[in-house]
Design an enzyme around this catalytic site. Structure first.
Site, mmCIF file in Angstrom:
data_model
loop_
_atom_site.group_PDB
_atom_site.id
_atom_site.type_symbol
_atom_site.label_atom_id
_atom_site.label_comp_id
_atom_site.label_asym_id
_atom_site.label_seq_id
_atom_site.Cartn_x
_atom_site.Cartn_y
_atom_site.Cartn_z
ATOM 1 N N LYS A 11 0.834 -1.206 0.000
ATOM 2 C CA LYS A 11 0.000 0.000 0.000
ATOM 3 C C LYS A 11 0.867 1.254 0.000
ATOM 4 O O LYS A 11 0.565 2.231 -0.691
ATOM 5 C CB LYS A 11 -0.920 0.021 1.223
ATOM 6 N N GLU A 35 -9.337 -2.970 14.072
ATOM 7 C CA GLU A 35 -10.324 -2.815 13.005
ATOM 8 C C GLU A 35 -11.662 -3.328 13.517
ATOM 9 O O GLU A 35 -11.814 -4.509 13.762
ATOM 10 C CB GLU A 35 -9.886 -3.582 11.754
ATOM 11 N N ASP A 63 -8.601 1.378 4.068
ATOM 12 C CA ASP A 63 -9.122 0.031 4.173
ATOM 13 C C ASP A 63 -9.706 -0.324 2.814
ATOM 14 O O ASP A 63 -10.305 0.524 2.149
ATOM 15 C CB ASP A 63 -10.190 -0.076 5.273
ATOM 16 N N ALA A 64 -9.484 -1.552 2.415
ATOM 17 C CA ALA A 64 -9.929 -1.966 1.081
ATOM 18 C C ALA A 64 -10.501 -3.363 1.155
ATOM 19 O O ALA A 64 -10.225 -4.121 2.085
ATOM 20 C CB ALA A 64 -8.762 -1.914 0.105
ATOM 21 N N PHE A 141 -5.516 -10.497 -3.783
ATOM 22 C CA PHE A 141 -6.446 -10.994 -4.799
ATOM 23 C C PHE A 141 -6.116 -10.505 -6.219
ATOM 24 O O PHE A 141 -6.845 -10.818 -7.157
ATOM 25 C CB PHE A 141 -7.881 -10.586 -4.446
#
Length: 182
Positions: A11, A35, A63-64, A141
């Site tokens: 990130k 979280e 956040d993803a 992913f």
């Protein structure tokens, strides 16, 4: 100077390249935060508020998640956990014999500064779940997320190609546009 609260080097690398285009310096801080269970927006707001309270400085958190239509948005906010436990092969198993492979990556930037409430910035990119993993670039992913216009998965795209339209780029662009007007 923007303080980016994350321990995820991928990130940070992606964000640094995006911020560099706007001549904004980025400082990555691996502070960690709980979280909560909720939406990406809830997690980003809470994380930004927590980090600001600890550092007494303005920060961003991100956040993803991957949201798969045929799985009712799963893994969504549980994407990190699902990546660690099921991995890409587990997602492919869940998607066996599923015709509708529509999915989207979402990214939410949470910004907070002392004495102000957090603000959020959403970015999305639509795609499909590929029939098999393709590519070794990116992370998580990415080898499953197929972009029809590019005829490639995120895992087949270089960071530079992906940064032209990724969900994180879209949320960071939205944040930078707002931040630049402060």
């Amino acid at each position: 100077m923007i303080r980016f609260i994350t321990g995820n080097k991928h990130k940070v690398e992606e964000a640094e390249k995006i911020f560099k285009n706007f001549n904004i310096e980025l400082e990555a801080i691996d502070l960690g935060y709980d979280e909560l269970q909720g939406t990406l927006e809830d997690v980003a707001k809470a994380g930004a508020k927590y980090a600001t309270s600890k550092l007494k400085k303005s920060v961003i958190v991100e956040d993803a998640g991957l949201f798969i239509k045929a799985l009712n948005g799963f893994p969504g906010t549980y994407s990190s956990y699902v990546q660690e436990t099921l991995g890409n092969k587990g997602i492919l198993k869940l998607m066996e014999n599923v015709a509708d492979r529509e999915a989207e990556f979402r990214s939410v930037i949470g910004y907070c500064a002392p004495n102000i409430e957090p603000k959020i910035f959403l970015g999305r990119v639509k795609g499909q779940i590929a029939l098999e993993e393709k590519g070794t670039l990116g992370f998580a992913f990415d080898p499953l997320f197929y972009i029809e216009e590019k005829d490639k998965t995120f895992g087949e795209l270089s960071t530079e190609e992906k940064n032209q339209f990724s969900h994180r780029k879209n949320s960071l662009d939205s944040f930078i546009k707002w931040y630049s007007q402060l």
